[in-house]
Design an enzyme around this catalytic site. Sequence first.
Site, short mmCIF file in Angstrom:
data_model
loop_
_atom_site.label_atom_id
_atom_site.label_comp_id
_atom_site.label_asym_id
_atom_site.label_seq_id
_atom_site.Cartn_x
_atom_site.Cartn_y
_atom_site.Cartn_z
N ARG A 85 0.88 -1.27 0.06
CA ARG A 85 0.04 -0.21 -0.02
C ARG A 85 0.85 1.21 0.13
O ARG A 85 0.48 2.32 -0.69
CB ARG A 85 -0.94 -0.03 1.20
CG ARG A 85 -1.93 1.15 1.27
CD ARG A 85 -2.85 1.17 2.32
NE ARG A 85 -3.67 2.01 2.27
CZ ARG A 85 -4.03 2.86 3.50
NH1 ARG A 85 -3.26 2.61 4.43
NH2 ARG A 85 -4.77 3.89 3.57
N HIS A 89 0.80 4.45 -2.74
CA HIS A 89 0.68 5.75 -2.27
C HIS A 89 1.79 6.77 -2.66
O HIS A 89 1.44 7.83 -2.79
CB HIS A 89 0.38 5.65 -0.98
CG HIS A 89 -1.20 5.36 -0.62
ND1 HIS A 89 -1.99 6.25 0.42
CD2 HIS A 89 -1.94 4.14 -0.94
CE1 HIS A 89 -3.23 5.64 0.51
NE2 HIS A 89 -3.08 4.58 -0.14
N ASP A 90 2.91 6.02 -2.85
CA ASP A 90 4.07 6.87 -3.34
C ASP A 90 3.96 7.07 -4.69
O ASP A 90 4.01 8.23 -5.00
CB ASP A 90 5.36 6.05 -3.10
CG ASP A 90 6.37 6.83 -3.29
OD1 ASP A 90 6.58 7.96 -3.16
OD2 ASP A 90 7.25 6.37 -3.71
N GLY A 95 5.07 10.58 -8.64
CA GLY A 95 5.74 9.28 -9.14
C GLY A 95 6.46 8.50 -8.24
O GLY A 95 6.31 8.82 -7.06
N ASP A 97 8.96 8.16 -6.00
CA ASP A 97 10.06 8.83 -5.84
C ASP A 97 10.45 8.84 -4.20
O ASP A 97 11.07 9.59 -3.85
CB ASP A 97 10.30 10.32 -6.19
CG ASP A 97 8.99 10.98 -5.72
OD1 ASP A 97 8.20 10.48 -5.08
OD2 ASP A 97 8.88 12.34 -6.02
N SER A 99 8.83 10.12 -2.04
CA SER A 99 7.97 11.47 -1.31
C SER A 99 7.05 10.98 -0.10
O SER A 99 7.03 11.66 0.72
CB SER A 99 7.36 12.08 -2.35
OG SER A 99 6.13 11.58 -3.05
N ASN A 117 -3.10 9.25 4.36
CA ASN A 117 -2.06 8.30 4.52
C ASN A 117 -1.68 8.05 6.17
O ASN A 117 -0.69 7.33 6.34
CB ASN A 117 -0.71 9.08 4.07
CG ASN A 117 -0.61 9.04 2.51
OD1 ASN A 117 -1.39 8.04 1.91
ND2 ASN A 117 0.09 9.92 1.83
N HIS A 214 -5.74 -5.76 -2.68
CA HIS A 214 -6.52 -5.99 -1.58
C HIS A 214 -6.78 -7.13 -1.10
O HIS A 214 -7.31 -7.58 -0.15
CB HIS A 214 -7.77 -5.20 -1.78
CG HIS A 214 -7.55 -3.66 -1.90
ND1 HIS A 214 -8.98 -2.79 -2.07
CD2 HIS A 214 -6.63 -2.73 -1.30
CE1 HIS A 214 -8.45 -1.54 -1.80
NE2 HIS A 214 -7.20 -1.46 -1.17
N ASP A 269 -3.56 -13.90 -2.89
CA ASP A 269 -4.14 -15.15 -3.72
C ASP A 269 -5.23 -14.35 -4.30
O ASP A 269 -5.30 -13.22 -4.35
CB ASP A 269 -4.82 -16.28 -2.79
CG ASP A 269 -5.65 -15.85 -1.75
OD1 ASP A 269 -6.21 -14.87 -1.99
OD2 ASP A 269 -5.81 -16.68 -0.56
#
Length: 341
Positions: A85, A89-90, A95, A97, A99, A117, A214, A269
């Site tokens: 995750r 989110h990065d 991009g 990177d 951050s 976040n 998920h 799976d």
Amino acid sequence: MLCSSKMIYQSLAEMGKYKLFMVISLMDIIVNGWRFDGGGGYGLVDGLRMDYYYLMNCPFAEGIVKNTVNRHLQADPTLAAALVRMHFHDCFVEGCDASVLIDSTKGNTAEKDSPANLSLRGYEIIDDVKEELEKQCPGVVSCADILAMAARDAVFFAGGPVYDIPKGRKDGTRSKIEDTINLPPPTLNSSELIKLFGRHGFTAQEMVALSGAHTLGVARCSSFKNRLSNFDSTHDVDPSLDAQFAKILTKRCSEKSEQPFDRTKDTFDNDYYNALQRKSGVLFSDQTLYNNPRTRGIVDAYAFNQAMFFLDFQQAMIKMGLLDVKEGSKGEVRSNCRIIN
């Protein structure tokens, strides 16, 4: 729900295509080192490389990442979902990177302190990997690459597909809370998800494959409680939600506990897609994949054929890891993943 014979044959035919592609790609890796361009393509151009850290005289980088990640996941298997995750989110903000790893300062509220976040976990794993790598190869391995490799290793640790990724990303120097508006909220419908992912270059099928992440982890009540009461002007409860499963979710919220996305929350799976067929998708953005005719067939195919899901997922993850990467002078290699140099 069973797939039709036609869909089964189509799925098997597609698998054949993917296997052929992977064989050709493997030959390319062996011969050329399989360099990637930062724009998301697969051409042999200057950019990311599978053998980047061998060329940079840090051949043990991958082993250090894997060993450190595995040690943490053995102690807490739920962190596998957290690493995947965090990588997502990065990459969807500025991009891939790293951050998302930067701490807020007095003059700047960073991405990690965005409401979207606040539930991210696993920062300590990245810190431990970085500390060890700085001892072995100071100033060489970027936090962005560490995060991408950690997510890959987490997928495999949890029982998912093994795949390699190109390396050579640099770390970004911007992390602002307002940029997290680009993260997809759990209230989006399938058409909105297709449009959002499409802006990043993903097809509808790649979006559904990435949603399969998920299969790991849990959701907080705040992410799905909108489905349980006052859903819309004509329904109190989301009509796409199985009635018995709605009761389970309501109980979870009353107990202030979390709900696994599927029945095997720590195992990678295809049960996530089986849950969607049972109208037991936890988030609205999950279940909507089965409600839309454009994506329902993809869900059915992945529910029926786990190998097909694995192949599509690994290719989509490689592609995601190439989103707007920084190379050369466009970025840096942070000595501490939480602080810009």
